[in-house]
Design a protein around this motif. Structure first.
Motif, PDB file in Angstrom:
ATOM      1  N   UNK A 343       4.157   6.446  22.788  1.00 48.46           N
ATOM      2  CA  UNK A 343       4.743   7.331  21.788  1.00 48.46           C
ATOM      3  C   UNK A 343       3.677   7.913  20.853  1.00 48.46           C
ATOM      4  N   UNK A 344       2.609   7.165  20.638  1.00 46.49           N
ATOM      5  CA  UNK A 344       1.527   7.672  19.784  1.00 46.49           C
ATOM      6  C   UNK A 344       0.848   8.877  20.421  1.00 46.49           C
ATOM      7  N   UNK A 345       0.701   8.857  21.755  1.00 50.02           N
ATOM      8  CA  UNK A 345       0.136  10.023  22.455  1.00 50.02           C
ATOM      9  C   UNK A 345       1.142  11.168  22.444  1.00 50.02           C
ATOM     10  N   UNK A 346       2.415  10.839  22.734  1.00 49.43           N
ATOM     11  CA  UNK A 346       3.457  11.870  22.801  1.00 49.43           C
ATOM     12  C   UNK A 346       3.569  12.618  21.476  1.00 49.43           C
ATOM     13  N   UNK A 347       3.558  11.869  20.370  1.00 53.91           N
ATOM     14  CA  UNK A 347       3.750  12.474  19.056  1.00 53.91           C
ATOM     15  C   UNK A 347       2.439  12.754  18.328  1.00 53.91           C
ATOM     16  N   UNK A 348       1.322  12.441  19.003  1.00 52.74           N
ATOM     17  CA  UNK A 348      -0.022  12.688  18.474  1.00 52.74           C
ATOM     18  C   UNK A 348      -0.187  12.092  17.078  1.00 52.74           C
ATOM     19  N   UNK A 349       0.060  10.780  16.966  1.00 55.83           N
ATOM     20  CA  UNK A 349      -0.022  10.083  15.679  1.00 55.83           C
ATOM     21  C   UNK A 349      -1.474   9.730  15.359  1.00 55.83           C
ATOM     22  N   UNK A 350      -2.007  10.359  14.335  1.00 56.18           N
ATOM     23  CA  UNK A 350      -3.387  10.092  13.933  1.00 56.18           C
ATOM     24  C   UNK A 350      -3.561   8.655  13.444  1.00 56.18           C
ATOM     25  N   UNK A 485       5.031  17.035  26.987  1.00 55.59           N
ATOM     26  CA  UNK A 485       5.757  18.290  27.208  1.00 55.59           C
ATOM     27  C   UNK A 485       7.252  18.053  27.423  1.00 55.59           C
ATOM     28  N   UNK A 486       7.610  16.990  28.153  1.00 54.03           N
ATOM     29  CA  UNK A 486       9.010  16.804  28.553  1.00 54.03           C
ATOM     30  C   UNK A 486       9.829  15.995  27.560  1.00 54.03           C
ATOM     31  N   UNK A 487       9.200  15.163  26.746  1.00 51.21           N
ATOM     32  CA  UNK A 487       9.920  14.358  25.771  1.00 51.21           C
ATOM     33  C   UNK A 487      10.346  15.234  24.584  1.00 51.21           C
ATOM     34  N   UNK A 488      11.576  15.065  24.086  1.00 53.81           N
ATOM     35  CA  UNK A 488      12.041  15.869  22.936  1.00 53.81           C
ATOM     36  C   UNK A 488      11.163  15.720  21.697  1.00 53.81           C
ATOM     37  N   UNK A 489      10.475  14.576  21.578  1.00 52.90           N
ATOM     38  CA  UNK A 489       9.584  14.364  20.432  1.00 52.90           C
ATOM     39  C   UNK A 489       8.143  14.800  20.712  1.00 52.90           C
ATOM     40  N   UNK A 490       7.884  15.306  21.910  1.00 49.40           N
ATOM     41  CA  UNK A 490       6.521  15.672  22.282  1.00 49.40           C
ATOM     42  C   UNK A 490       6.020  16.889  21.537  1.00 49.40           C
ATOM     43  N   UNK A 495       5.751  24.184  25.748  1.00 49.33           N
ATOM     44  CA  UNK A 495       5.124  24.658  26.994  1.00 49.33           C
ATOM     45  C   UNK A 495       6.036  24.465  28.194  1.00 49.33           C
ATOM     46  N   UNK A 496       7.180  23.795  28.000  1.00 45.32           N
ATOM     47  CA  UNK A 496       8.036  23.454  29.122  1.00 45.32           C
ATOM     48  C   UNK A 496       8.627  24.653  29.846  1.00 45.32           C
TER      49      UNK A 496
END
Length: 563
Positions: A343-350, A485-490, A495-496
């Motif tokens: 989830x940290x990658x998906x939401x790009x959590x610093x 890209x595919x997750x609603x939180x992404x 880009x989908x």
């Protein structure tokens, strides 16, 4: 004196005169014959060089990208001057050793000069091919430009003479030895005034240069240019992950290479070189920028390989719009709470990656960056490629001293900020490597080269190198990018495209001198990728808002409109 004596003297004198004449004729015709024949020929026959056209350049669909057009060059002995040429026709001569010349003379002036050639001995008009590039500012940083060889180049390049045209940048320079043809010779008969009468001997015919076929898709290249047209500067790179063939390579702003062929004038050069947007600078292959959150993919790989995290690992501190590290508070762009690695990658959590970066340390971050060869040039077949910067402890010690920096720098590096710098091209190869399962393919622009006679003289090969990472690590990076890209939180959901599985990662690089830089990287289709794409927009804002929609336009063309 009697009559017989006089006759003998007369006979002797006649024989002597004829003997002298015979000896003189023998001397002129036999002994010096070759020399006088050569001098005679030089007076009535002029040797004229016939310039060979450069080879043609095509894209992957055999669309012509560059050819040659006819042109006229006026040559004049250096000590001569004709007011008709310089004052009436306003021709501006350039010095070339002991000769003056004017290139690319308009045809109407050529006709006017020909009418008065008899009044201007020594003037020579020569037909020469001139390079012509199509869709010039769209492919300028690929093609490069040609120009008159310089004195410095003459010292280091064999087989050239003053006044020759040579590739200066881009493909024109990298493949100069293939594109350059072999000049021919004609022997022209001239009259006493130096006016051409006709061809004395055809001599040697010129051989055109070899034709070069690129991997670039010109329609895709044009779309890249159009997609960035609303922004001041940026770059797009598209690569086939299966072999490294470059499908598109665009840097904005561009320039017109035709202005350099055959020789750029001073005003045009001054305008280009002083342009504050640096149109001559290739941002795709030479521009070095902070990779921002795109670099989290490398930090993720390092954390997994060092057994510090798994897909389900949470960090000690939740993200409350950032986390405290030492006596500083490191900000995140959003409050994420407690997340696992995926989830940290998906939401790009610093905040998550600050903590992971501190656990890894600078040296491990640098080590795994180098496994992806981010510290090296990609090896693309273009001259003067830029090289990224991956700082390690030795680098910080040499620049700031052993006590001049803190371990907290690792937190900044972990989100792709600080001293780390990469080119868009280098990042494209990183994404290509992840896309294909872990093989680094050097990018190539030229597929093949074919001679004027149709013989293939060069074929590019695509040797790959497997990265030293566990297959499960690469598999997780691919999975995480798909969810971005595919997750609603992404952060990359914009880009989908329905029916196409796209894996991506956004990035927003902080810029102390203006607006943030926007990044979006992706590959598609997920299971059998045929394109790895990098979109970089300078001083434009957030990657998810600016770069991601641009990528979608390009992918829609690739997977829908083009097919």
């Amino acid at each position: 004196m009697d009559k017989d004596t006089r006759n003998r003297i007369a006979t002797f004198m006649v024989v002597g005169i004829f003997t002298v004449l015979f000896l003189r004729v023998f001397w002129l015709q036999i002994v010096c014959g070759e020399r006088y024949e050569r001098l005679s020929m030089e007076n009535c026959v002029r040797q004229v060089e016939v310039r060979a056209p450069r080879g043609l350049i095509y894209d992957c669909r055999k669309t012509s990208l560059a050819d040659t057009k006819p042109s006229y060059t006026l040559y004049l002995p250096g000590e001569q001057r004709f007011s008709y040429l310089e004052d009436t026709l306003n021709l501006k001569f350039k010095e070339l050793d002991d000769t003056k010349l004017v290139r690319d003379i308009p045809f109407n002036l050529v006709c006017m000069i020909e009418e008065r050639r008899t009044e201007m001995p020594g003037v020579s008009l020569v037909a020469e091919p001139v390079r012509r590039t199509y869709s010039a500012d769209t492919i300028c940083h690929i093609m490069g430009y040609v120009g008159q060889i310089s004195k410095e180049e003459l010292k280091t390049t064999e087989g050239y003479k003053p006044g020759d045209i040579i590739g200066k940048t881009g493909i024109e320079k990298e493949y100069e030895k293939y594109l350059r043809g072999q000049d021919g010779l004609n022997y022209i008969e001239v009259d006493a005034s130096g006016k051409e009468v006709g061809i004395f001997s055809p001599g040697r015919q010129p051989t055109p240069g070899n034709n070069v076929y690129l991997s670039i898709d010109m329609e895709l290249q044009k779309l890249c240019a159009k997609s960035l047209s609303g922004y001041q500067s940026g770059a797009l790179v598209a690569v086939n992950p299966q072999n490294g063939r470059v499908l598109a390579y665009y840097s904005r702003p561009g320039f017109d290479p035709n202005k350099f062929s055959p020789c750029i004038d001073e005003d045009a050069w001054r305008e280009l070189s002083r342009d504050p947007n640096f149109p001559l600078f290739d941002r795709a292959g030479k521009g070095r920028f902070p990779p921002a959150s795109v670099f989290k993919l490398v930090v993720t790989a390092a954390g997994i390989e060092k057994d510090l995290v798994t897909e389900h690992t949470h960090m000690k501190l939740p993200c409350k719009k950032g986390v405290p590290i030492g006596n500083k508070f490191y900000e995140c762009w959003k409050e994420h709470g407690s997340l696992n690695l995926l989830d940290a990658v998906i939401q790009s959590c610093d905040a998550y990656f600050y903590q992971l970066g501190m656990e890894l340390g600078i040296e491990n971050i640098a080590t795994y960056s180098k496994i992806f060869e981010l510290d090296k040039k990609t090896g693309i077949d273009l001259p003067d490629e830029g090289e990224g910067l991956i700082p390690d402890e030795e680098w910080y010690n040499s620049h700031y001293g052993k006590n001049g920096w803190s371990r907290g720098i690792a937190a900044n590096l972990s989100i792709g900020q600080g001293e780390i710098l990469l080119t868009p091209l280098r990042i494209a190869i990183l994404i290509s490597t992840i896309a294909n399962g872990g093989t680094i393919y050097p990018p190539t622009l030229v597929d093949s080269i074919v001679s004027y006679g149709g013989k293939r003289v060069f074929t590019n090969t695509h040797p790959g190198k497997k990265v030293n990472l566990n297959e499960n690590t690469i598999a997780f990076l691919r999975k995480a990018m798909l969810e971005v890209v595919e997750n609603p939180d992404g952060t990359g959901r914009a880009a989908g495209i329905q029916g196409v599985e796209i894996a991506g990662k956004t990035g927003t690089a902080q810029n102390p001198r203006g607006e943030d830089h926007a990044w979006f990287v992706c590959f598609a289709p997920y299971n059998n990728p045929t394109i790895a794409l990098v979109v970089f927009v300078e001083n434009a804002g957030m990657g998810g808002e600016v770069a991601t929609p641009i990528a979608r336009k390009i992918l829609e063309y690739v997977f829908r409109e083009r097919e």
